[in-house]
Each structure stands twice: as structure tokens, then as C-alpha cells.
Design an enzyme around this catalytic site. Structure first.
Site, PDB file in Angstrom:
ATOM      1  N   GLU A 162       0.796  -1.157   0.067  1.00 42.53           N
ATOM      2  CA  GLU A 162      -0.132   0.019   0.114  1.00 42.53           C
ATOM      3  C   GLU A 162       0.899   1.220   0.064  1.00 42.53           C
ATOM      4  OE1 GLU A 162      -2.992   0.006   2.884  1.00 42.53           O
ATOM      5  OE2 GLU A 162      -3.910  -2.143   1.996  1.00 42.53           O
ATOM      6  N   GLU A 176      -4.021  -8.718   0.235  1.00 46.18           N
ATOM      7  CA  GLU A 176      -4.668  -8.714   1.728  1.00 46.18           C
ATOM      8  C   GLU A 176      -6.292  -8.322   1.596  1.00 46.18           C
ATOM      9  OE1 GLU A 176      -2.042  -5.692   3.674  1.00 46.18           O
ATOM     10  OE2 GLU A 176      -3.835  -5.254   4.740  1.00 46.18           O
TER      11      GLU A 176
HETATM   12  C1  GAL Z   1      -4.345  -2.622   5.257  1.00 42.38           C
HETATM   13  C2  GAL Z   1      -2.814  -2.547   5.771  1.00 42.38           C
HETATM   14  C3  GAL Z   1      -2.505  -3.175   6.837  1.00 42.38           C
HETATM   15  C4  GAL Z   1      -3.422  -3.164   8.027  1.00 42.38           C
HETATM   16  C5  GAL Z   1      -4.646  -3.237   7.348  1.00 42.38           C
HETATM   17  C6  GAL Z   1      -5.914  -3.322   8.563  1.00 42.38           C
HETATM   18  O1  GAL Z   1      -4.587  -1.458   4.467  1.00 42.38           O
HETATM   19  O2  GAL Z   1      -2.253  -2.989   4.673  1.00 42.38           O
HETATM   20  O3  GAL Z   1      -1.130  -3.079   7.419  1.00 42.38           O
HETATM   21  O4  GAL Z   1      -3.259  -1.731   8.643  1.00 42.38           O
HETATM   22  O5  GAL Z   1      -5.058  -2.348   6.465  1.00 42.38           O
HETATM   23  O6  GAL Z   1      -7.178  -3.535   7.940  1.00 42.38           O
END
Ligand code: GAL
Length: 822
Positions: free
Chosen positions: A418, A495
Site C-alpha cells: 500500500e 490482503e
Molecule cells: C491494510 C494495511 C495493513 C493493515 C490493514 C488493516 O490497509 O495494509 O497493514 O493496516 O489495512 O485492515
């Protein structure tokens, strides 16, 4: 001769029920007997400083986990003191025989911005806390038997991370004494360009350092040992290396009928590299590797020519109550629990993990995406790695790959998560290209990736196109659009979900809320922040778009810090997350901070495993709600499930056909409900007693789960993950504490305080209960239960014997458990 033997973990000693790996050691372990001072000290590096009052510690060490929790600190980092200055010193003498040799000090990782002095001389600095480094300290040492002192200053900053990074020399340190002709740090690079059950080509490049004053004629010999330690091949070459230079030898060997490294049979080979000058061995170096092939197409990932989908989890590096300090057993247990959930892949979000972690992934048969950064030049938090990226970024990335590229478990390099540059037209793609090129130049055998959470910006500005395989964070509803707009890009969910829950907590009636006054989150697996969605949504889109190579959920385990949905948002709180104090650790895990599965663990298990399983929720203690409907969910991989209340059938349901309406509030996703084929459900008028669910496959009963209404708490029950552990001072035994009624049922709401007493061959190193919103110290001899459970972690001493743990709780029958150390 090499001064110190390098031992390798190619063999396992089975000691009645538990195994000890003889682990790879880069040199002499230098972890013991350090002195620690947790403040600024202008003379910290001076050899003559009186440090007799400093605290004695052994490494790996994380000072922040010692606490105390305080609202003075940032809940984003677990409400723990991750910032400040930490000094470490160690006194040691060098043998006279080491004079004229090359002496190096290797740090596997120090959090953060390490400056290292030897006898008052600054020998080097390394900012990035997640990368290993070494310094040649030969010229600064005294070899006459007098005192040498190494001093390390760490200066981790507040607002430097988005989660708990830990603080201290939290990975191991090694002292390496070598002849002037030696194999460089991380000096072998082993690949297997051919890897079939019939034949393997093992290619090895070796960086040989000649620090002597003369040109050297060096013979490089490799011997290959199979998993049983039998020699199966060798190779040899002569190399001339000018004085003061490094040369590279490149050789290949054919190994017939190799045992491939695979997920269910992770066979590991060893290369023993010997350097000889004039018939004298100057160095012996061992490398572990696996023989396996990987291949990506636009639509799939293949391991040994079999397609594997990523049933993956993102993991941060901390081990809950133990903090960031590396304990091999803590990582092993974590990964074993993940495997039990059906996980086959780990994303090391968002940094290089420890060497130990990767060794375990090799040994356990897990695929790894090794991730380098959470940030490049553009900041996420004011004191983040962005301050160092320009100067150190390429080297840190390269070192990660050089360190890690022999691990068969690693199947991808990630250049970032990100990254803010996603929206930067100029720097997004150019930096991505530069980092991709570094990966390619250092290891062309694995693809590069990046975790993108924006759409369409990084696709429109040519950034996504720079990597080989594109990771999409939280964009399942965009998979098909990306595929049709960019048909050449292989994609996967880097993710996913970010669902939140607290183990054993259920709020009724089911509702969708942002936060709850209890600072807990219901375990009906529905709640998450704005970008999040229940696991079901990802399952659905993965099924609909089979070219998506799988997913990495956020997260496998809870971690310290980032207590979303509590705490606050950076924009409105200046980066301090203390709005919902004491919420101080994550709710994202499928498993809580103790390693106890939440309900979501079973939802993934139902999707990712085949051995028949069935899980039932919620608990069945709803006094006062008699006759009211309670939503009951079953997670199963069976074809059908039948629910019984006090022996009476409440009907059979067919998986995939009988759907459960779940609430979703996922941005830009309409409608606001989803008919989930992944959960079976019943509305059950509450009546105390026994709730039972039975799973059927092909019409046959194959699994069952029973939950009984628990009576009053009556006793403490203890069970331990292993009752024999190694007497090595670092091994751990995890003791699960349950508050039960007189019949042995878990009391699901019990929060009784349990007091521990430990005697004998070990100590109580930490306690926890998985509650993300408590300020009870991890380093105590007591703990309240949370949803009926708690955890005590025992740490072996160095003398074999028995550890006896006694647990007491007022008004309850206590319990005792013993662990042997050997
Ligand atoms: C994402 C990020 C992670 C964590 C996650 C929580 O956007 O890459 O490190 O913060 O959100 O939902």
C-alpha cells in the site's frame, strides 16, 4: 581451519515425542550476558564507562514488551514504550589465536537505527530494524586477553510504524572468526533450474572473500547431502582471487531422483561448501536448500507443476505476550496453528521476517511471500522508514533477497505494501521499476509483487505493470474489471477481509456496528472497518474469478497495536490511537493473541481443509433469554449439517444450498446483505442444555460438535502443548488455562483471576488472555480469564529437570501441571 563450526539443521533428533532441530549457526552465538540501559547516555560507547549497574539481559530482547502499558504511549504500538533510547553493552575477551583472522559481528536485526561501537570506535550504523547486517570488527579488537566492549545504541522513534515493531536487539547476534579466505555473509546462492522427481540440476554461486594481503588460489568444493544426510553429489572448482577482493564461483551438479520440497513433504538438502588454500581448509560453510520448481502463468501458480492456490495469511512479526523478540518455538507454534487452519502461504507483512521464521516455513512446508517495505519515500507516519528509504532502500531490499534466496518456501518478493506512491504519476512506477530491477538482478527465479490498495490509479500510471504478479488489497469486486482491462496481469488477493472479532464474545441481536462500548467485537464474523468485509465475500469472488491465485487474509494471528475498529484514525488523532483506550491490540486475527482460535479460524478451515470438520457458535449460556431466538452458525466442510437442541432435531441444512443472510457494509458494495453459502444457520429459541451439530458427508455422519450450557465456575483446568521441551534456555511450553464448571464445560463468560506459581527447571515468562483491551501486564504471575480462558508461557532453564506450574483461583479448585526439560 575455521574457528567455529557451523552446524546445520539438516537432521532432526527425535526425543520421545518432540523434536529438536540442530539449527544453522553463522558463528559463535553472542546472545548471552549483555548489559542494558534504557535511556540516553552520552558515554554509552566509552569502554571505560562504569556499566556495573546496568541490567543484565540475554538476547534476543525486546524492552518494549516489558511495559508498562500506558496511555502516554500510542495504542497503535500496543500502548507500549516502543520509542526512546536503548543501550546494550557486552564485555568479552578474544583468544590470541584470533589475531590475524577476520572477526565479524552479525546482527540478525535490531530495532531501530542501530549504531555499533567496538572499544569506543564506531564500526557502523544500520537504520532498518528488520534487516540483518554485519561489521568486520577485526581491527578494533584487543587479542591480549584484556576486555573488549561492544556497545549498541538504538533509537526507535514514536510515530515510526503502523503497528508494534518492538524495541531492542530482538534477533540473535553472532561472533564470527574466520581465516582471511572465507565464504561471505549469506554467501551462497542455490537454485534448482531443473527440479523433477527424476532429476535436479543444483546450481550454486558462492561469494568467496579474500581479505589476505596476497592473491589466493582457492579450491571451492561443494558436497550435497540429502534429507537423511547421505552424500548425493559434489562439485569443485579452482578460483583465483586477488588480495582484498571477492570472487564468485559458479557450479552445477546433477542429483538423480531427488526428493522434492513440497507442501506435504518439505524435504531439505544441505550443501557443505569447503574452501581450501594449499591443501588447508580455510572455511566450511553450510547452506540449506530445497529442490522444487515454481511457475506462474497469467492464471495460476504451480509448485512442482501442480497448481496451488494461496490459502494465505498476513502475519506481523510479534508473538503477542512475548513481543518481538525471536523465540523459535513461538514462531513454530504460530505456524503450526496456521497450518491447522488450512493455511499454505504466509505474507510476511510488511517486512523481512527473522531467519528463524523462514527456516520454519521451509521445515513445515509453507509458501512465503517475503515483503520488504510498508513505505517508500512518501510518508505514512511522520518518523517512518521513508526517512531512510532514499539512502538505504535498495540495499535493504537487496540484502533481504541475498539473505533469503536459498529458502525453498519463498515464492515471491514483495517490494511494498500500500505504498503511497501508488497515486504519484512520476514516482510510483519509476521507483517500482527500480525495486523490481533490484529483485531481478539479485534473484531472477522468483517473481516480484506489490500490494496495491488503490484502483485504478496504480494501473493507470504504469506502476502495477512493473511487477510480475499484482497483489490486490481489499478489491475483490474489482478482480474481473482488472482482468478485462489488463488481461496480461496475473493477480491475487494480497490482503483480504480484515474482519474483526474478539474470541468468545457475541453481541445479540446481531447488528452491524462500527464500535461497541465493551471495546470488544462480536464473533459472528461480520464487523470490520470501512474497507473490510466478511471472509465470505472473498470466497465468493475467488470462486467467481478462478484466475485470481488465492488470497492472504488480514490476519492469521492477532498482533500488538493497530486496535481497529478502536483507537482513532491518523488524520483526526495525529497518529495517536488512544481514543478508545485501553483497546491496544488487533482484533483482525482468525486466532487471538494467545494463539487460541476464534470462530473465524473454523470458517477458513471449512474452506481450506478437507478432513471433515464442523464448528458451532455462539456459546450456549444465555440465561434470561429463554425462548428468544439465538442465531446459531455452523462452519463446516461437510455436505450437510443437522442441529439438535437437547436431543431434538432442529433440521438438516445443505451446505451451499441453505444460505445465511449476512450483513455487509463494504464500501461501494451493494446490496448491504450477502446470501452466504459458506455458513449454515438456525434461529434457535433459547433453552439451556446441550446444543449439538452433526456433519454429514455422502449421507454419513463424519463430524460433530457439542456445546453445553455451563454451570458456575468450579475449577481451573490446565493443559500444555508439549510436556517435554529442550533445556536450552529458549524453549517454551504453552499452558492453556480454562475455567470450567464442575462437569468440565468451559464457562464462556468467566473472567476469574488466576494466580500462577512456577517452580523448578524453568520460569513463567509471560501471561495473556487474548483480551485486546486490557492493561494487565504480560509479565506477571497472575491473569484474569477472558471468555473463560487464559495462557501461561513457560520458558525452560538450561538445566534439565521438571517445571511445575500451579494455578489457583479464589473459590475454584486449582490445578497443577508438569513439564520436563531435557
Ligand atoms: C491494510 C494495511 C495493513 C493493515 C490493514 C488493516 O490497509 O495494509 O497493514 O493496516 O489495512 O485492515
Amino acid at each position: 581451519m575455521t574457528a567455529f563450526k557451523r552446524v546445520l539443521f539438516a537432521f532432526t533428533i527425535i526425543l520421545s515425542g518432540f523434536s529438536v532441530w540442530a539449527q544453522y549457526e553463522p558463528g559463535e552465538n553472542f546472545d548471552k550476558d549483555w548489559l542494558f540501559y534504557n535511556d540516553e547516555n552520552p558515554n554509552g560507547q566509552q569502554p571505560e564507562l562504569d556499566d556495573s549497574k546496568w541490567r543484565q539481559v540475554n538476547l534476543p530482547h525486546d524492552w518494549a514488551i516489558e511495559g508498562p502499558f500506558s496511555s502516554e504511549y500510542n495504542a497503535r504500538y500496543g500502548g507500549l514504550p516502543i520509542h526512546g533510547t536503548g543501550w546494550y553493552r557486552k564485555h568479552f575477551t578474544m583468544p590470541a589465536t584470533a589475531k590475524g583472522k577476520v572477526v565479524r559481528l552479525e546482527f540478525e536485526g535490531a530495532m531501530y537505527n542501530a549504531h555499533v561501537w567496538v572499544n569506543g570506535n564506531l564500526v557502523g550504523n544500520r537504520p532498518y530494524g528488520y534487516i540483518g547486517f554485519e561489521f568486520d570488527i577485526s581491527e578494533y579488537l584487543k587479542y591480549d586477553g584484556s576486555d573488549n566492549v561492544v556497545a549498541v545504541r538504538l533509537t526507535p522513534q514514536d510515530l515510526s510504524s503502523r503497528w508494534y515493531p518492538g524495541a531492542g536487539i530482538y534477533r540473535s547476534v553472532w561472533l564470527k572468526i574466520d581465516n582471511p579466505v572465507y565464504v561471505d555473509q549469506w554467501g551462497t546462492y542455490i537454485t534448482t533450474p531443473t527440479a523433477t522427481p527424476e532429476k535436479a540440476t543444483v546450481q550454486i554461486e558462492t561469494n568467496v572473500v579474500n581479505k589476505s594481503a596476497d592473491n589466493q588460489q582457492i579450491t571451492v568444493t561443494h558436497e550435497y547431502l540429502d534429507p537423511s544426510g547421505t552424500k548425493v553429489g559434489s562439485a569443485k572448482e579452482d578460483l583465483e582471487i586477488p588480495a582484498g577482493q571477492t570472487g564468485t564461483s559458479a557450479l552445477y551438479t546433477i542429483i538423480e531422483s531427488p526428493k522434492l520440497w513440497d507442501l506435504d513433504a518439505p524435504h531439505l538438502y544441505t550443501a557443505v561448501t569447503t574452501l581450501t588454500v594449499d591443501g588447508q581448509v580455510t572455511d566450511t560453510y553450510r547452506s540449506t536448500f530445497g529442490i522444487r520448481s515454481i511457475r506462474y502463468t497469467r492464471d495460476a501458480f504451480y509448485l512442482n507443476e501442480k497448481q496451488v492456490r494461496f490459502n494465505g495469511v498476513c502475519l506481523h512479526h510479534d508473538n503477542g505476550a512475548l513481543g518481538a523478540a525471536v523465540y523459535r518455538r513461538a514462531d513454530e507454534r504460530k505456524l503450526q496453528i496456521m497450518k491447522e487452519m488450512g493455511v499454505n502461504a504466509i505474507r510476511t507483512s510488511h517486512n523481512p521476517p527473522s531467519r528463524t521464521f523462514l527456516e520454519l516455513c521451509d521445515e513445515l512446508g509453507l509458501l512465503v511471500q517475503d515483503e520488504a517495505f510498508d513505505v517508500w519515500k512518501m510518508e505514512k507516519v511522520p518518523n517512518g522508514y521513508n526517512l531512510f528509504f532514499e539512502e538505504w532502500g535498495e540495499l535493504d531490499l537487496k540484502d533481504m533477497i541475498v539473505r533469503d534466496r536459498n529458502h525453498p518456501s519463498i515464492v515471491m518478493w514483495s517490494i511494498g505494501n500500500e505504498i503511497i506512491e501508488q497515486r504519484d504519476k512520476k514516482n510510483g512506477w519509476t521507483v517500482a521499476k527500480k525495486l523490481h530491477d533490484v529483485c531481478r538482478a539479485t534473484d531472477p527465479t522468483r517473481p516480484t509483487s506489490v500490494g496495491l490498495n488503490y484502483y485504478p490509479a496504480p494501473y493507470d500510471n504504469n506502476m502495477a505493470q512493473q511487477v510480475d504478479v499484482v497483489g490486490m488489497n481489499y478489491k475483490p469486486s474489482r478482480y474481473s474489471e482488472v482482468r478485462s482491462n489488463y488481461p496480461g496481469l496475473p493477480i491475487y488477493g494480497s490482503e483480504t477481509s480484515s474482519c474483526t472479532s474478539s474470541r468468545g464474545v457475541y453481541h445479540l441481536p446481531i447488528e452491524k456496528y462500527k464500535t461497541h462500548p465493551s471495546l470488544q467485537v462480536t464473533s459472528y464474523d461480520l464487523i470490520g472497518p470501512g474497507w473490510a468485509y466478511p471472509p465470505d465475500i472473498e470466497f465468493h469472488f475467488q470462486e467467481k474469478n478462478p484466475y485470481v491465485m488465492g488470497e492472504f487474509i488480514w490476519t492469521g494471528f492477532d498482533y500488538l497495536g493497530e486496535p481497529t475498529p478502536y483507537g482513532g484514525r491518523d488524520n483526526s488523532t495525529n497518529g495517536y490511537w488512544n481514543d478508545d483506550w485501553p483497546a491496544r491490540s488487533s482484533y483482525f486475527g482468525a486466532v487471538d493473541l494467545c494463539g487460541f482460535p476464534k470462530d473465524r479460524f473454523y470458517l477458513y478451515q471449512s474452506q481450506w481443509t478437507e478432513k471433515p470438520m464442523i464448528h458451532l457458535l455462539p456459546h450456549w449460556n444465555w440465561a434470561g433469554m429463554e425462548g428468544e431466538n439465538i442465531p446459531v452458525y455452523a462452519y463446516t466442510n461437510c455436505d450437510e449439517a443437522e442441529l439438535f437442541l437437547n436431543g431434538k432435531s432442529l433440521g438438516r441444512k445443505v451446505k451451499g444450498v441453505d444460505k445465511t443472510t449476512i450483513l455487509i457494509d463494504f464500501f461501494r458494495y451493494e446490496p448491504k446483505t450477502f446470501e452466504s453459502p459458506y455458513r449454515l444457520s438456525w434461529e434457535v429459541p433459547y433453552e439451556a442444555g446441550e446444543l449439538k451439530v452433526v456433519g454429514y458427508k455422502d449421507g454419513r455422519q463424519v463430524s460433530e460438535k457439542v456445546i453445553r450450557t455451563a454451570g458456575k465456575p468450579a475449577k481451573v483446568r490446565l493443559s500444555v502443548d508439549r510436556n517435554r521441551i529442550a533445556a536450552d534456555g529458549r524453549d517454551l511450553a504453552y499452558v492453556t488455562v480454562r475455567i470450567e464448571d464442575k462437569d468440565g464445560n468451559l464457562c464462556p463468560n468467566a473472567d476469574n483471576l488466576v494466580t500462577f506459581d512456577v517452580r523448578g527447571a524453568g520460569k513463567l515468562i509471560a501471561v495473556d488472555n487474548g483480551n485486546a483491551a486490557t492493561l494487565e501486564s504480560f509479565q506477571d504471575t497472575k491473569r484474569k480469564a477472558f471468555s473463560g480462558m487464559a495462557l501461561a508461557i513457560l520458558n525452560s532453564g538450561e538445566k534439565a529437570g521438571t517445571i511445575t506450574l500451579t494455578a489457583k483461583s479464589k473459590g475454584l479448585k486449582g490445578a497443577k501441571i508438569q513439564v520436563q526439560t531435557e
